[in-house]
Every structure is written in C-alpha cells, then in structure tokens.
Enzyme design. Sequence first.
Site, PDB file in Angstrom:
ATOM      1  N   ASP A  27      -0.021   5.175   1.023  1.00  0.00           N
ATOM      2  CA  ASP A  27      -0.181   6.063   2.176  1.00  0.00           C
ATOM      3  C   ASP A  27      -0.249   5.247   3.469  1.00  0.00           C
ATOM      4  OD1 ASP A  27      -1.316   8.998   0.996  1.00  0.00           O
ATOM      5  OD2 ASP A  27      -1.606   7.267  -0.302  1.00  0.00           O
TER       6      ASP A  27
ATOM      7  N   ASP B 164      -1.856  -0.818   5.860  1.00  0.00           N
ATOM      8  CA  ASP B 164      -2.158  -0.301   7.198  1.00  0.00           C
ATOM      9  C   ASP B 164      -3.658  -0.124   7.443  1.00  0.00           C
ATOM     10  OD1 ASP B 164      -2.250   1.932   5.368  1.00  0.00           O
ATOM     11  OD2 ASP B 164      -2.265   3.261   7.109  1.00  0.00           O
TER      12      ASP B 164
ATOM     13  N   ASP C 134       0.866  -1.173   0.000  1.00  0.00           N
ATOM     14  CA  ASP C 134       0.000   0.000   0.000  1.00  0.00           C
ATOM     15  C   ASP C 134       0.909   1.231   0.000  1.00  0.00           C
ATOM     16  OD1 ASP C 134      -2.417   1.552   0.391  1.00  0.00           O
ATOM     17  OD2 ASP C 134      -1.832   1.729   2.495  1.00  0.00           O
TER      18      ASP C 134
END
Length: 227
Positions: free
Chosen positions: A21, A179, A19
């Site tokens: 960000d 996240d 991922d």
Amino acid sequence: MAGFNTATPIIDYDAFIFDLDGTLLDTADDLGAALNSVLSAHDQPAVCANVYRPAASNGAVALLEAGFGQQWPTHPQQDALRQQLLTAYADNIATHSQCFTGIAQLLIALEQQQIKWGIMTNKPEFLTTPLVAAISELSDAQAIVCGDTLNVAKPSPLPLLHTAQLLDVDPSRCLYVGDAERDIIAAKAANMHSAAALWGYIPSEEEALGWQADFNWQSPIDAFNHI
C-alpha cells in the site's frame, strides 16, 4: 516503456523488495470507501481523500482515528468498528486499487534484467492474498510476506530477512522500497539499502526526507536513475 532507460542493466542489486500500500499500489480509495461505509453506519459524516489518504498505509486503526477524530480515543466500540472496517474493505478490496504510474514498467524491467522482486507488507494475509491476486501486474512476485506471516511485523527487520531468504538473496544485495518510516527503519536493521517512495502516503516530503533512506524517489522512474 516510454521514459524508462532499460538499455543500462540493473546490476547493483540482486533483488528489489516492495511495500504494498502506497508503494506498489494506490489502495487509498478502497480503504477510504470502507471507512466511509463504517462512518455512515454510525451516523458520522464521510471524510474526503485528504483525510483518509495520509492514513492509508497505517492500518485500520489509523483510518478509524482519522474518520472519528476526537471521538476515537474514548469510543466504546473500537474493536467492533475495526472488524466492520476490515469486513467492508475485504468485500470490495480491489474496486479502485491499481498500480501507481510506472510500477508496471519497473517490474517488467526488473524481470528483463533477471532481478528478483518480492513484496513485504504489514497488511495481513487474508487481505494481501486476494488484493495481489486481483492486480495482474503483481502476478510474478517471487515472494510475498505479510504482516502476520511471522509473529512480528515492521519495523522489525525479521519479515524483510524472511523475504530475502525466500528470494534466496543475501540481504545486503536487496533494496527495499516503502512509503513509511517503519519501512526505512526495518531495511536499515536488515542490512538492506532503502528507497523512500515519495509518491506514496507519506506524511510530508520534508518528514520523509528525514527518514534518511539511501534514495528518495519522486516516482518509480527514479529507480532507473539510482541503480
């Protein structure tokens, strides 16, 4: 690469997919600056990092909701505010953004071991492309799939499967690091192993552990302890 054990080859996976960000990049302060510019333009008080950081992985609407609070659900200008936020962010997309500590070393180690790596983000292409281009550590990504590359985004597994296809790696030989819960859901549905990036914009460690990722990493250095 102090602190990293690169003597042991990385042999468990043929590819890492990340991922963006909150996993590869700490982009929260640029997103927060864009949010605060919109709030200021509408005579609203600025918000601090502990307000905007938890929303940083969840897109423009989540940031605006964090900024406008109880006003947001009934705000008559939601679409216009979203566009204002995206414009403000695009104009200053990499002023403060940088790799989290340890990411650069991890990417170098993957390349040294000839492990492919790519990026799969829900961020739209018009924001992802200039952001990645501005971060030199990400220049060797072998595949980049954005939230609008296909007609679906995470938690659908299809963008991850598309990334694996671009990398020419079987999904079962990929590890996805993210996240957010949608990252872990998508990885499981794609038959990939998953790692929760606990250094990112997680709601809380307790909640993140409840996602039941295959690995829960406090920092990128943990990658060398679990593979």
